[in-house]
Design a protein around this motif. Structure first.
Motif, PDB file in Angstrom:
ATOM      1  N   THR A  60       0.704  -0.921  -0.105  1.00  0.00           N
ATOM      2  CA  THR A  60      -0.120  -0.166   0.100  1.00  0.00           C
ATOM      3  C   THR A  60       0.738   1.287  -0.194  1.00  0.00           C
ATOM      4  N   ASP A  61       1.841   1.280   0.618  1.00  0.00           N
ATOM      5  CA  ASP A  61       2.946   2.635   0.526  1.00  0.00           C
ATOM      6  C   ASP A  61       3.948   2.364  -0.700  1.00  0.00           C
ATOM      7  N   GLY A  62       3.912   1.393  -1.557  1.00  0.00           N
ATOM      8  CA  GLY A  62       4.629   1.499  -2.867  1.00  0.00           C
ATOM      9  C   GLY A  62       6.188   1.147  -2.419  1.00  0.00           C
ATOM     10  N   ASP A  63       6.511   0.767  -1.341  1.00  0.00           N
ATOM     11  CA  ASP A  63       7.959   0.745  -1.087  1.00  0.00           C
ATOM     12  C   ASP A  63       8.641  -0.857  -1.567  1.00  0.00           C
ATOM     13  N   GLN A  64       7.994  -1.409  -2.328  1.00  0.00           N
ATOM     14  CA  GLN A  64       8.511  -2.507  -2.561  1.00  0.00           C
ATOM     15  C   GLN A  64       8.683  -3.731  -1.706  1.00  0.00           C
ATOM     16  N   SER A  65       8.149  -3.519  -0.761  1.00  0.00           N
ATOM     17  CA  SER A  65       7.995  -4.492   0.498  1.00  0.00           C
ATOM     18  C   SER A  65       6.725  -4.666   1.148  1.00  0.00           C
ATOM     19  N   ILE A  66       6.462  -5.818   1.605  1.00  0.00           N
ATOM     20  CA  ILE A  66       5.006  -5.926   2.540  1.00  0.00           C
ATOM     21  C   ILE A  66       5.460  -6.034   4.139  1.00  0.00           C
ATOM     22  N   THR A  67       4.843  -5.141   4.799  1.00  0.00           N
ATOM     23  CA  THR A  67       5.224  -4.944   6.214  1.00  0.00           C
ATOM     24  C   THR A  67       4.261  -6.110   6.876  1.00  0.00           C
ATOM     25  N   PRO A  68       4.344  -6.319   8.163  1.00  0.00           N
ATOM     26  CA  PRO A  68       3.545  -7.247   9.014  1.00  0.00           C
ATOM     27  C   PRO A  68       2.055  -6.376   9.004  1.00  0.00           C
ATOM     28  N   ALA A  69       2.041  -4.832   9.269  1.00  0.00           N
ATOM     29  CA  ALA A  69       1.029  -4.031   9.162  1.00  0.00           C
ATOM     30  C   ALA A  69       0.204  -4.115   7.823  1.00  0.00           C
ATOM     31  N   GLU A  70       0.804  -4.260   6.696  1.00  0.00           N
ATOM     32  CA  GLU A  70       0.246  -4.406   5.501  1.00  0.00           C
ATOM     33  C   GLU A  70      -0.400  -5.737   5.375  1.00  0.00           C
ATOM     34  N   LEU A  71       0.078  -6.729   5.872  1.00  0.00           N
ATOM     35  CA  LEU A  71      -0.491  -8.168   5.783  1.00  0.00           C
ATOM     36  C   LEU A  71      -1.596  -8.316   6.663  1.00  0.00           C
ATOM     37  N   LYS A  72      -1.517  -7.999   7.780  1.00  0.00           N
ATOM     38  CA  LYS A  72      -2.444  -8.223   9.025  1.00  0.00           C
ATOM     39  C   LYS A  72      -4.037  -8.244   8.471  1.00  0.00           C
ATOM     40  N   PRO A  73      -4.231  -7.254   7.720  1.00  0.00           N
ATOM     41  CA  PRO A  73      -5.595  -7.248   7.207  1.00  0.00           C
ATOM     42  C   PRO A  73      -6.120  -8.448   6.598  1.00  0.00           C
ATOM     43  N   LEU A  74      -5.293  -9.248   5.979  1.00  0.00           N
ATOM     44  CA  LEU A  74      -5.543 -10.425   5.195  1.00  0.00           C
ATOM     45  C   LEU A  74      -5.598 -11.474   6.061  1.00  0.00           C
ATOM     46  N   LEU A  75      -5.058 -11.740   7.363  1.00  0.00           N
ATOM     47  CA  LEU A  75      -5.076 -12.431   8.156  1.00  0.00           C
ATOM     48  C   LEU A  75      -6.393 -12.705   9.048  1.00  0.00           C
ATOM     49  N   PRO A  76      -6.684 -14.044   9.803  1.00  0.00           N
ATOM     50  CA  PRO A  76      -7.594 -14.095  10.513  1.00  0.00           C
ATOM     51  C   PRO A  76      -7.657 -13.084  11.694  1.00  0.00           C
ATOM     52  N   ALA A  77      -8.844 -12.409  12.013  1.00  0.00           N
ATOM     53  CA  ALA A  77      -8.964 -11.470  13.104  1.00  0.00           C
ATOM     54  C   ALA A  77      -8.507 -11.985  14.322  1.00  0.00           C
ATOM     55  N   GLY A  78      -7.993 -11.059  15.082  1.00  0.00           N
ATOM     56  CA  GLY A  78      -7.603 -11.494  16.572  1.00  0.00           C
ATOM     57  C   GLY A  78      -6.054 -11.711  16.821  1.00  0.00           C
ATOM     58  N   LEU A  79      -5.332 -11.957  15.587  1.00  0.00           N
ATOM     59  CA  LEU A  79      -3.862 -12.162  15.599  1.00  0.00           C
ATOM     60  C   LEU A  79      -3.128 -10.811  16.242  1.00  0.00           C
ATOM     61  N   THR A  80      -2.274 -11.114  17.223  1.00  0.00           N
ATOM     62  CA  THR A  80      -1.410 -10.031  17.604  1.00  0.00           C
ATOM     63  C   THR A  80      -0.479  -9.765  16.695  1.00  0.00           C
ATOM     64  N   ASP A  81       0.183  -8.373  16.982  1.00  0.00           N
ATOM     65  CA  ASP A  81       1.170  -8.207  16.163  1.00  0.00           C
ATOM     66  C   ASP A  81       2.554  -9.045  15.847  1.00  0.00           C
ATOM     67  N   ALA A  82       2.695  -9.528  17.134  1.00  0.00           N
ATOM     68  CA  ALA A  82       3.705 -10.720  17.003  1.00  0.00           C
ATOM     69  C   ALA A  82       3.248 -11.781  16.370  1.00  0.00           C
ATOM     70  N   GLU A  83       2.256 -12.120  16.471  1.00  0.00           N
ATOM     71  CA  GLU A  83       1.811 -13.444  15.547  1.00  0.00           C
ATOM     72  C   GLU A  83       1.700 -13.220  14.051  1.00  0.00           C
ATOM     73  N   VAL A  84       1.630 -11.901  13.598  1.00  0.00           N
ATOM     74  CA  VAL A  84       1.541 -11.553  12.210  1.00  0.00           C
ATOM     75  C   VAL A  84       2.999 -11.505  11.939  1.00  0.00           C
ATOM     76  N   LEU A  85       3.976 -10.822  12.826  1.00  0.00           N
ATOM     77  CA  LEU A  85       5.385 -10.912  12.514  1.00  0.00           C
ATOM     78  C   LEU A  85       5.828 -11.987  12.200  1.00  0.00           C
ATOM     79  N   ASP A  86       5.470 -13.189  13.116  1.00  0.00           N
ATOM     80  CA  ASP A  86       5.899 -14.554  12.877  1.00  0.00           C
ATOM     81  C   ASP A  86       5.431 -15.014  11.615  1.00  0.00           C
ATOM     82  N   ARG A  87       4.260 -14.745  11.153  1.00  0.00           N
ATOM     83  CA  ARG A  87       3.791 -15.077  10.008  1.00  0.00           C
ATOM     84  C   ARG A  87       4.800 -14.685   8.525  1.00  0.00           C
TER      85      ARG A  87
END
Length: 138
Positions: A60-87
């Motif tokens: 979404t920010d066009g920096d040629q990388s996917i951050t955990p924050a950019e990925l989080k909306p596509l993962l199951p609700a309720g995951l913590t930031d740490a769990e998203v980072l693990d993914r």
């Protein structure tokens, strides 16, 4: 980006977010399958799960990388930031806590292979149903 790729990108974004609180988001394997099967042939082909399209939609920010924050909306609700980072870290080959296009391509290819249980080059609805929201790696 061609109209076909835009359609696939929209379908992937909608279908890959099963637990968002937004209306009209795929909540089941059946809904996800129907949204991803853009050519309505009854199977998901590799191009219907194309990492290039997913990457373009997620970056979404066009920096040629996917951050955990950019990925989080596509993962199951309720995951913590740490769990998203693990993914992210599961696919993060250079250990910088973000995904580049090559890393996402490798990860989506591996996931497609994992979903394609009968190894026929396509993912049918039963295969997706059996592995819907199942993590490949614990």
């Amino acid at each position: 980006m061609s109209a076909h790729r835009l359609l696939v990108a929209a379908a992937l974004i909608l279908a890959s977010a099963p637990c968002l609180a937004l209306p009209d988001i795929a909540q089941s394997a059946s809904e996800r399958f129907n949204r991803l099967d853009v050519n309505h042939d009854g199977v998901l082909s590799r191009y219907e799960t194309d990492a290039e399209v997913v990457f373009a939609a997620l970056d979404t920010d066009g920096d040629q990388s996917i951050t955990p924050a950019e990925l989080k909306p596509l993962l199951p609700a309720g995951l913590t930031d740490a769990e998203v980072l693990d993914r992210v870290r599961v696919a993060d080959r250079d250990a910088n806590d973000v995904l580049n296009e090559a890393e996402l391509t490798r990860a989506t290819s591996m996931r497609f292979e994992w979903l394609d249980a009968n190894k026929d080059g396509n993912v049918d609805q039963q295969e997706l149903q059996e592995r819907f929201l199942v993590k490949m790696v614990n």
